[in-house]
Design an enzyme around this catalytic site. Structure first.
Site, PDB file in Angstrom:
ATOM      1  N   TYR A  29       0.847  -1.212   0.000  1.00 26.49           N
ATOM      2  CA  TYR A  29       0.000   0.000   0.000  1.00 26.49           C
ATOM      3  C   TYR A  29       0.881   1.261   0.000  1.00 26.49           C
ATOM      4  CZ  TYR A  29      -3.342  -3.461   1.889  1.00 26.49           C
ATOM      5  OH  TYR A  29      -4.117  -4.567   2.117  1.00 26.49           O
ATOM      6  N   TRP A  33      -3.993   6.292   2.319  1.00 25.80           N
ATOM      7  CA  TRP A  33      -5.363   5.754   2.397  1.00 25.80           C
ATOM      8  C   TRP A  33      -6.140   6.550   3.445  1.00 25.80           C
ATOM      9  CZ3 TRP A  33      -2.396   2.586  -0.430  1.00 25.80           C
ATOM     10  CH2 TRP A  33      -2.990   1.654  -1.277  1.00 25.80           C
ATOM     11  N   TRP A  35      -8.956   6.092   5.659  1.00 28.69           N
ATOM     12  CA  TRP A  35      -9.212   5.764   7.072  1.00 28.69           C
ATOM     13  C   TRP A  35      -7.942   5.352   7.787  1.00 28.69           C
ATOM     14  CZ3 TRP A  35     -12.545   1.136   9.152  1.00 28.69           C
ATOM     15  CH2 TRP A  35     -12.212  -0.055   8.537  1.00 28.69           C
ATOM     16  N   ASP A  36      -6.969   4.837   7.015  1.00 25.24           N
ATOM     17  CA  ASP A  36      -5.656   4.585   7.619  1.00 25.24           C
ATOM     18  C   ASP A  36      -5.082   5.879   8.186  1.00 25.24           C
ATOM     19  OD1 ASP A  36      -6.060   2.550   5.350  1.00 25.24           O
ATOM     20  OD2 ASP A  36      -4.393   1.661   6.467  1.00 25.24           O
ATOM     21  N   GLN A 107     -13.884   6.025   1.849  1.00 25.35           N
ATOM     22  CA  GLN A 107     -13.729   5.040   2.930  1.00 25.35           C
ATOM     23  C   GLN A 107     -14.435   5.579   4.184  1.00 25.35           C
ATOM     24  OE1 GLN A 107      -9.509   4.161   3.252  1.00 25.35           O
ATOM     25  NE2 GLN A 107      -9.850   1.997   2.836  1.00 25.35           N
ATOM     26  N   ASP A 169     -12.833  -5.184   2.882  1.00 24.38           N
ATOM     27  CA  ASP A 169     -12.819  -5.326   1.429  1.00 24.38           C
ATOM     28  C   ASP A 169     -13.436  -6.594   0.838  1.00 24.38           C
ATOM     29  OD1 ASP A 169     -11.450  -2.999   1.815  1.00 24.38           O
ATOM     30  OD2 ASP A 169      -9.613  -3.646   0.832  1.00 24.38           O
ATOM     31  N   ARG A 201      -5.115 -13.156   0.352  1.00 22.22           N
ATOM     32  CA  ARG A 201      -5.690 -12.046  -0.418  1.00 22.22           C
ATOM     33  C   ARG A 201      -6.936 -12.502  -1.191  1.00 22.22           C
ATOM     34  NH1 ARG A 201      -4.577  -6.836   0.373  1.00 22.22           N
ATOM     35  NH2 ARG A 201      -5.179  -6.530  -1.789  1.00 22.22           N
ATOM     36  N   TRP A 358     -10.393 -10.036   4.857  1.00 20.68           N
ATOM     37  CA  TRP A 358     -11.519  -9.714   5.751  1.00 20.68           C
ATOM     38  C   TRP A 358     -12.517 -10.859   5.901  1.00 20.68           C
ATOM     39  CZ3 TRP A 358     -11.862  -5.517   8.909  1.00 20.68           C
ATOM     40  CH2 TRP A 358     -10.955  -4.467   8.667  1.00 20.68           C
ATOM     41  N   GLU A 401      -0.773  -6.684   9.412  1.00 14.93           N
ATOM     42  CA  GLU A 401      -2.029  -6.051   8.992  1.00 14.93           C
ATOM     43  C   GLU A 401      -3.221  -6.771   9.624  1.00 14.93           C
ATOM     44  OE1 GLU A 401      -2.482  -6.223   4.749  1.00 14.93           O
ATOM     45  OE2 GLU A 401      -4.274  -4.949   4.735  1.00 14.93           O
TER      46      GLU A 401
END
Ligand code: DGY
Length: 435
Positions: A29, A33, A35-36, A107, A169, A201, A358, A401
């Site tokens: 990434y 981003w 919300w990060d 986001q 995601d 992923r 997720w 993560e």
């Protein structure tokens, strides 16, 4: 306080800082981003307030003329990520930023409560409030965008039009939506699976769906009206809407501290009242005992339990009675002795996968929301367990993560998945260690 771990967390954030913003992690990434950035600012606020402020300032600098804030700001050319700026083509929207290339999706709206947290953490309250005064109207404008453009039935609940807008995601919740679509098989080169094991992923077929929704939005130059009319993915998400509601509350608190602004406070209170009422009426599922998603395109509830189901605790949305029921459900399904809290998807479901993005693993940002949400309602022991579990997973594996929710997997330090040296895992650990 765990001094060593704290220091390591600070180093993660310092290494991911790129002059005016932070990347979530290298390679996987490589941009900013949305919300990060918010969560990262909360971490920085504890030891380097100027960086926390700059992080938010840079994000808000990329706001569009209609109030929209994109989910990725492509500050640099970097081909380690797909889909990049040439795929997303934010320039198609007439009101997009002329200064930054970005995506045309957003986001979860965390910045309102992030600003309030920064104020609470700050030791220089006057200086902090002065800073907030310079940015708060942009956040208000962003909420105005959501309520005027993302709520076609005027319910006080805003929609997301892409799974990447949810932040969760590839949640199994979206499988029901993918079943209504049949996108073409696109030809493209994935980059994520060159950095991270493919088993952690989303699949190629899932990516076809993700790209297809964007292609439809692009055909209509990212027009909100056309997206509301045509997007095969149109969802009222309890996590996303809870973040908006919590941020409304924070904006009210901050405008009150600043003084004046009666019109904005009045507007926020109106939104707040309507949103909370609809949220409880439409998204609470009595039988499940928690909040669920609603598929606005196909007009049907998506009746699944995920960590998003409990996020409304953070925004003071459920009554005490509902909260007690939710906690019972959470402990029953997610909280067994052999599990770390809190899996991102129902561990008792056959769609649960504890390794895949997720579809099951534990995420530190959702744990952070739960840590405070549970405290709000007086569930202090469980709140402390969420904190303890988060610390333990990071200590055993590193600042990953996401993490396997099964405790038995955590014996050899290989139960952390996705990106490593991940910013929000570090930032929110710093915050939890301070509380
Ligand atoms: C990704 O590329 O997986 C990102 O999470 C999209 O936001």
């Amino acid at each position: 306080m765990k001094e060593e771990l704290y220091k390591k967390a600070v180093t993660v954030l310092e290494n991911n800082w790129k002059d005016s913003f932070s990347i979530p992690c290298a390679n996987l990434y490589p941009f900013q981003w949305k919300w990060d950035s918010g969560f990262i600012a909360i971490g920085f606020a504890h030891f380097d307030m100027p960086k926390a402020q700059k992080e938010i300032e840079t994000l808000l600098d990329a706001q569009w003329e209609n109030g929209f804030i994109p989910h990725i700001i492509f500050h640099t050319d970097n081909d380690s990520y797909f889909p990049g700026p040439n795929f997303h083509r934010s320039d198609l929207h007439p009101l997009s930023s002329k200064k930054y290339k970005s995506t045309g999706m957003t986001q979860p709206p965390v910045i309102g409560f992030v600003l309030e947290d920064m104020y609470k953490i700050s030791k220089e309250k006057n200086e902090s409030l002065k800073y907030i005064e310079t940015v708060i109207d942009k956040v208000f404008f962003n909420h105005q965008y959501f309520y005027s453009k993302r709520d076609p039935q005027n319910e006080g609940l805003v929609y997301i039009y892409h799974n990447w807008e949810s932040g969760t995601d590839n949640s199994p919740i979206w499988d029901d939506i993918w079943a209504t679509m049949n996108p073409p098989e696109y030809t493209f080169e994935r980059r994520d699976t060159t950095h991270v094991d493919a088993s952690e992923r989303p699949s190629k077929r899932e990516y076809d769906h993700y790209l297809h929704i964007i292609e439809i939005a692009k055909e209509h130059n990212y027009s909100d009206e056309k997206i509301a009319e045509l997007s095969p993915f149109l969802v009222q998400d309890p996590l996303f809407n809870a973040m908006l509601i919590k941020s409304n509350e924070s904006l009210i608190n901050l405008y009150t501290l600043i003084g004046g602004n009666a019109d904005k406070i009045e507007q926020l209170e109106k939104w707040q009242q309507k949103s909370k009422t609809s949220f409880n009426a439409k998204l609470y599922d009595e039988e499940i005992g928690a909040y669920i998603h609603y598929d606005l395109r196909n007009e049907k509830p998506l009746r699944f339990l995920s960590s998003s189901s409990f996020a409304p605790l953070f925004a003071n949305i459920p009554s005490q009675e509902k909260a007690a029921k939710m906690v019972e459900v959470m402990m029953d399904k997610f909280g067994g002795k052999d599990q770390y809290l809190c899996a991102s998807f129902d561990p008792t479901s056959d769609r649960f996968n504890p390794k895949k993005y997720w579809r099951g693993p534990v995420w530190i940002n959702l744990n952070w929301l739960l840590f405070y949400g549970l405290k709000n309602y007086g569930f202090n022991d469980i709140s402390n367990r969420v904190k303890k579990d988060s610390i333990e997973m990071i200590e055993k594996n590193g600042f990953f993560e996401y993490f396997d929710s099964r405790k038995e997997i955590h014996t050899d330090g290989k139960a952390g998945y996705g990106g490593n040296h991940f910013s929000w895992s570090a930032a929110l650990l710093i915050d939890m260690l301070n509380n």
